[in-house]
Write a protein that holds these residues in place. Sequence first.
Motif, PDB file in Angstrom:
ATOM      1  N   VAL A 206       0.999   3.013   3.943  1.00 10.75           N
ATOM      2  CA  VAL A 206       0.817   2.195   2.738  1.00 10.75           C
ATOM      3  C   VAL A 206      -0.269   2.851   1.892  1.00 10.75           C
ATOM      4  CG1 VAL A 206       0.048  -0.033   1.838  1.00 10.75           C
ATOM      5  CG2 VAL A 206       1.525   0.059   3.855  1.00 10.75           C
ATOM      6  N   PRO A 207       0.011   3.207   0.649  1.00  8.77           N
ATOM      7  CA  PRO A 207      -1.003   3.844  -0.206  1.00  8.77           C
ATOM      8  C   PRO A 207      -2.197   2.916  -0.411  1.00  8.77           C
ATOM      9  CG  PRO A 207       1.187   4.000  -1.185  1.00  8.77           C
ATOM     10  CD  PRO A 207       1.302   3.055  -0.049  1.00  8.77           C
ATOM     11  N   PRO A 210      -1.641   1.114  -4.215  1.00 12.17           N
ATOM     12  CA  PRO A 210      -0.186   1.006  -4.372  1.00 12.17           C
ATOM     13  C   PRO A 210       0.223   0.530  -5.758  1.00 12.17           C
ATOM     14  CG  PRO A 210      -1.026  -0.907  -3.208  1.00 12.17           C
ATOM     15  CD  PRO A 210      -2.197   0.022  -3.405  1.00 12.17           C
ATOM     16  N   TRP A 329      -3.728  -3.937  -2.157  1.00 11.96           N
ATOM     17  CA  TRP A 329      -3.373  -3.234  -0.922  1.00 11.96           C
ATOM     18  C   TRP A 329      -2.923  -4.215   0.175  1.00 11.96           C
ATOM     19  CZ3 TRP A 329      -6.174  -3.181   3.856  1.00 11.96           C
ATOM     20  CH2 TRP A 329      -5.691  -2.248   4.790  1.00 11.96           C
ATOM     21  N   ARG A 332       0.578  -5.369  -0.689  1.00  9.29           N
ATOM     22  CA  ARG A 332       1.565  -4.334  -0.388  1.00  9.29           C
ATOM     23  C   ARG A 332       1.799  -4.206   1.125  1.00  9.29           C
ATOM     24  NH1 ARG A 332       4.384  -1.649   1.696  1.00  9.29           N
ATOM     25  NH2 ARG A 332       5.235   0.441   1.239  1.00  9.29           N
ATOM     26  N   CYS A 333       0.788  -4.491   1.900  1.00  7.52           N
ATOM     27  CA  CYS A 333       0.868  -4.301   3.349  1.00  7.52           C
ATOM     28  C   CYS A 333       1.448  -5.501   4.083  1.00  7.52           C
ATOM     29  CB  CYS A 333      -0.530  -4.006   3.903  1.00  7.52           C
ATOM     30  SG  CYS A 333      -0.610  -3.818   5.695  1.00  7.52           S
TER      31      CYS A 333
END
Length: 497
Positions: A206-207, A210, A329, A332-333
């Motif tokens: 995961v960036p 993101p 983040w 996104r995760c």
Amino acid sequence: MASRSDKPSLAPSAMGPFGWRDTLGLLVVVGILGALGSGFVRDQLRMQHVETPLIVDVKTTTGTQTDLCGPVTRDGRPEVISMLYSNDKTAWIEEAANRFAKLCPNIQVKITAMGDIDSANAILAGEQAPTLWAPADELILRYLDVRWRKEKGQGKPLFQTSEQTSIARSPLVVLIWDDRRQVVEAVSKARPPKTGPWVELLCPVVPTNPTLAGMAIEDMVPGKWIDWYNPLVPLPTKAPARKKDAEPKPEEEALVYRAPFPTIAQMRSWGRMKFGHTSPTRSASGLEALYLMAFDYVLPPGERQRSTEQGALDFERAFTEQKQALGAWLRRCEAGLDPAPDSAHLLTDTIFNVGTSRYDAVVTYEHLTFDVFDRFDRFASAMPGLRVLYPEPTIMNQHPVVFLDLERNLTDARKVAARKWIDYLLSTETQKAAIEHGFRPASPSVSIRDHDSEKNAFLRFRRYGVTFDTVVNEPPRADGEVVHELVRLWQDATGRN
């Protein structure tokens, strides 16, 4: 004519082979045995459920008991104290309370087990008003303290953090399937993570910054094992040819390619990396996992200070500066994941009962892994193994106990009685019992290695990766305001309460 008695005699045929005297004797024997049996039953029941008498017999209180239990009250009635504690300590605390009741009849301890977040909510709602509160870690104390100030609007703190007493210790660990562990260790050796294990393992691939625009919620999950593994492992180097049966030289040994276990095909079949933790709003272990993820994210290993006090200030500053990025983040995760379990005990049982289809690894407490390892010993031939990992940093739960004075009835006598109970929990006997229940002792005078008992799980389960000699690297505990903001941030990011 022979004289006859006025009372008729009983013929032998009417009494059988025994006379009336024999019958009377038999009844006496039966009565005695019955009395002995009922006494035994009463004693057994008393051993199972010990109650403190309403009036304490002062004559039976010796000098030794006074040192252990304190003085008897003037009216002879026991001093009543209550303790609310984290439910993962239930077996140990109940066992200690039963022994303490027999030793100190002048103190009555009422104990209540409850999840840490649930207990904090119950205290805030006025549903619980214990003399003592013993959650898993100071992080929970700070979390409740700031909520108390916000929701109650009271300037006076609920308790004195500086007066907390640790009664047991247990680190937060990762329980992982052994084949997954081998991959994790291979990747870590090939390229140590720069972001820290809590970012690397709980949100792999995961960036850190993101792009969420146009992304479906169901896609907001961690990446796949194969995507995480492949770029980090160098291509195999072919070993130089050598004569048949010749022993490899040391410099050649390093060049010999050894196929990783498991294979690439197996890793591809695992799909997404499934490292589970409990809900941060329901369980202390989930709150701790979230805190460690945030700590790794906003303050990577290369930017940390060794000083605990300075480290806490650095984290709070970095958290404030990167709050928005951290929220994106986290979304996104974790926004696409299924709801997390409410307790570490349930999560730990799930990885054993359901297997790799649900979790590759779970974040739990060290003492909860021992029951799983005990079951593995019984089914080792039929199941793949689990291992325990100790990430750096992690939280060493100190299981602090603090005084609460919610009803303003914390008298000096009650304080003395409560301290006697705390002292008993820290006694050598009770601390050794804590070891047998999977906790590390809080008392420095009690050693895990020196506790020679078959119930010492730390010694029995070292083959599963259990270690207790190394120093646990911990993050600093942030201010309660930061912890409260972090929970709110996670709720907004994931859409969960």
